[in-house]
Design an enzyme around this catalytic site. Structure first.
Site, short mmCIF file in Angstrom:
data_model
loop_
_atom_site.label_atom_id
_atom_site.label_comp_id
_atom_site.label_asym_id
_atom_site.label_seq_id
_atom_site.Cartn_x
_atom_site.Cartn_y
_atom_site.Cartn_z
N LYS A 1 48.68 36.36 43.06
CA LYS A 1 48.67 37.91 43.12
C LYS A 1 50.12 38.29 43.77
CE LYS A 1 43.55 38.43 42.66
NZ LYS A 1 43.42 37.04 42.71
N GLU B 1 46.18 47.42 49.06
CA GLU B 1 46.73 48.00 48.16
C GLU B 1 46.19 49.51 48.10
OE1 GLU B 1 46.85 46.22 44.54
OE2 GLU B 1 45.20 46.85 43.85
N ARG C 1 45.26 31.54 31.51
CA ARG C 1 44.21 31.06 30.79
C ARG C 1 43.55 31.71 29.85
NH1 ARG C 1 39.98 33.49 33.08
NH2 ARG C 1 39.87 34.13 35.12
#
Length: 496
Positions: free
Chosen positions: A122, A205, A297
């Site tokens: 991330k 965040e 994926r």
């Protein structure tokens, strides 16, 4: 014109349950032999029965067996498989496993290891996105100094979203509304991240109030060609985990849709991405959107994209892994109608979605050309806590969103799954909720409408009728109640 030769003759599926069945279906359509791997606890599972070949894997726990990449590669080699499809979860985003597969002379049906490392993390992916002009929410990363992290995070402003850098599924994630709770939330998040992903790195965040979760399905061939299959709406979540997804997103303006999809393609192109992937965004009420992460994926919710575009994503994965270029251009891909997917889980919504266990006594899903019921269940299958609670996916297609919702509600109510508690009724209440029908969605929908979604008190007559119907469905019960016992049965028809 695409080559008619098959890309592989035999593929091993390094997964289980409904996704293994899903991959087996496409392999069968392509004329490719499927190889399943299974833990002893799932010897009679549906995915084992559907496979052309099946081999047992061992481990201290069932999950440990499916995470043993070395053992799986050995089986692939000994079985004569040329490629491995990882499905999702387990080893699907493990760059080391992808690398080991290639080193063993096999093909990994997924992105390059370098792409998994770049976009699967991330923190790294956020920096990469920012470098390529994709909007990213303001954030701060831990550097081992918890006090310093708390100070920097507080400076961003509240509310904040605390997240684990590695992994997903809502683990190590929490919303913080004040400085008073920040330090403890950060400590707990780091602990969870270490426990689940062996990496205690977390970041904070700025949390967008009432955001929508929008994701874009992308596919690249590794040769600079990347297309998107439009966006999916994934805002209906419980405990940060999706339970209903749909495509296209409800009420998204065409101009905003184009900008979000273009940002996803730009990011995948910059990464020279190969195979299927999903770029996820948070969409604020004011129309601003921010990069969230990229899943390198196949996604659980990929069927809704398939149903509105008519494209088989698993087939695309296999062909790209074999070195074929993309068989479609962006102009070839359009949207037809609306699709909704519901994740049917073994859980008790009334008890904070606590996982449930039990033996599947009867399974009778609805069947129609516009319905897909993807599952790995057979009657007699025992649902344990060893794996994720998702049992099946009900996916419907309608000519528009209203038609898709109507079909979803009807199909959920028609689905019979006895022996283990599920969220079937809960999902039907969500899908039939007037606010859901209006498309006023955000990730806090389940919490905001919690009282509306509570199960109504049971109707005793309805309950008794359901119990009687369930009893009559069992041959042993019918035999015991209605069949004449010996020696009377041998006497033929007689009356007292």
């Amino acid at each position: 014109m695409r080559p008619t030769a098959l890309p592989f003759t035999k593929v091993l599926i390094a997964n289980r349950g409904e996704i293994a069945c899903r991959v087996e279906d496409t392999l069968k359509e392509m004329g490719i032999t499927s190889v399943a791997v299974f833990h002893d606890s799932e010897r009679k599972a549906r995915f084992v029965q559907l496979a052309d070949e099946a081999h047992e894997i061992v481990g201290e726990t069932p999950v440990a067996a499916y995470l043993d990449g070395g053992q799986i590669i050995e089986i692939a080699l000994s079985s004569g498989a040329e490629a491995i499809h990882p499905g999702y979860g387990f080893l699907s985003e493990n760059a080391d496993f992808a690398r080991q597969v290639s080193e063993a002379g096999l093909v990994f049906i997924g992105p390059e290891p370098a792409s998994i490392e770049l976009m699967g993390d991330k923190i790294t992916s956020r920096k990469f996105a920012e470098e390529h002009g994709v909007p990213v929410a303001q954030s701060v990363l831990t550097d081992g100094d918890l006090d310093g992290f708390v100070k920097k995070a507080s400076a961003i402003g509240f509310p904040l979203l605390i997240k684990a850098s590695a992994g997903g599924g809502g683990k190590g994630m929490s919303i913080v509304h004040s400085a008073d709770e920040l330090a403890e939330s950060a400590r707990v998040a780091a602990s969870e991240a270490e426990r689940y992903f062996a990496d205690s790195t977390i970041y904070a965040e700025r949390y967008v109030e009432k955001p929508r979760h929008i994701e874009v399905q992308v596919v690249g061939d590794g040769n600079g060609n990347v297309v998107h299959l439009f966006e999916r709406e994934c805002s209906i979540q419980r405990r940060f985990q999706k339970i209903i997804e749909e495509a296209p997103s409800a009420g998204l303006a065409d101009e905003l849709r184009d900008r979000i999809c273009e940002a996803a393609v730009r990011l995948a192109s910059a990464a020279n991405y190969r195979n299927a992937g999903t770029v996820e965004f948070i969409l604020a009420p004011d129309g601003a959107f921010y990069f969230l992460e990229m899943n390198t994926r196949l996604q659980v919710e990929h069927p809704v994209s398939e149903m509105i575009t008519g494209i088989d994503l698993v087939r695309m994965q296999i062909e790209i892994a074999a070195g074929l270029p993309l068989g479609v251009s962006q102009d070839d891909i359009g949207v037809s109608g609306h699709a909704i997917e519901c994740r049917i889980c073994a859980e008790v919504p009334e008890r904070d979605f606590m996982p449930a266990t039990g033996k599947v006594l009867e399974l009778d899903p609805p069947a129609a050309s516009h319905i897909r019921f993807e599952n790995g269940l057979v009657e007699g299958h025992y649902v344990t806590l060893s794996f994720d609670s998702m049992l099946a996916k009900l996916v419907v297609h309608g000519e528009n969103r209203k038609a898709a919702i109507d079909c979803t509600v009807e199909a959920l109510r028609e689905t019979v799954l006895l022996g283990v508690e599920t969220n079937l009724d809960y999902l039907s209440r969500v899908a039939d909720h007037p606010v859901f029908r209006d498309g006023a969605l955000h990730t806090g929908f389940v919490t905001e409408h919690e009282q509306d979604l509570v199960a109504p008190p049971p109707d005793e007559m309805e309950r008794d009728a359901a119990l009687l119907a369930a009893a009559l469905a069992f041959r042993e019960f019918r035999t015991l109640v209605f069949d004449a016992p010996d020696p009377y049965a041998s006497m033929g028809g007689w009356r007292n």
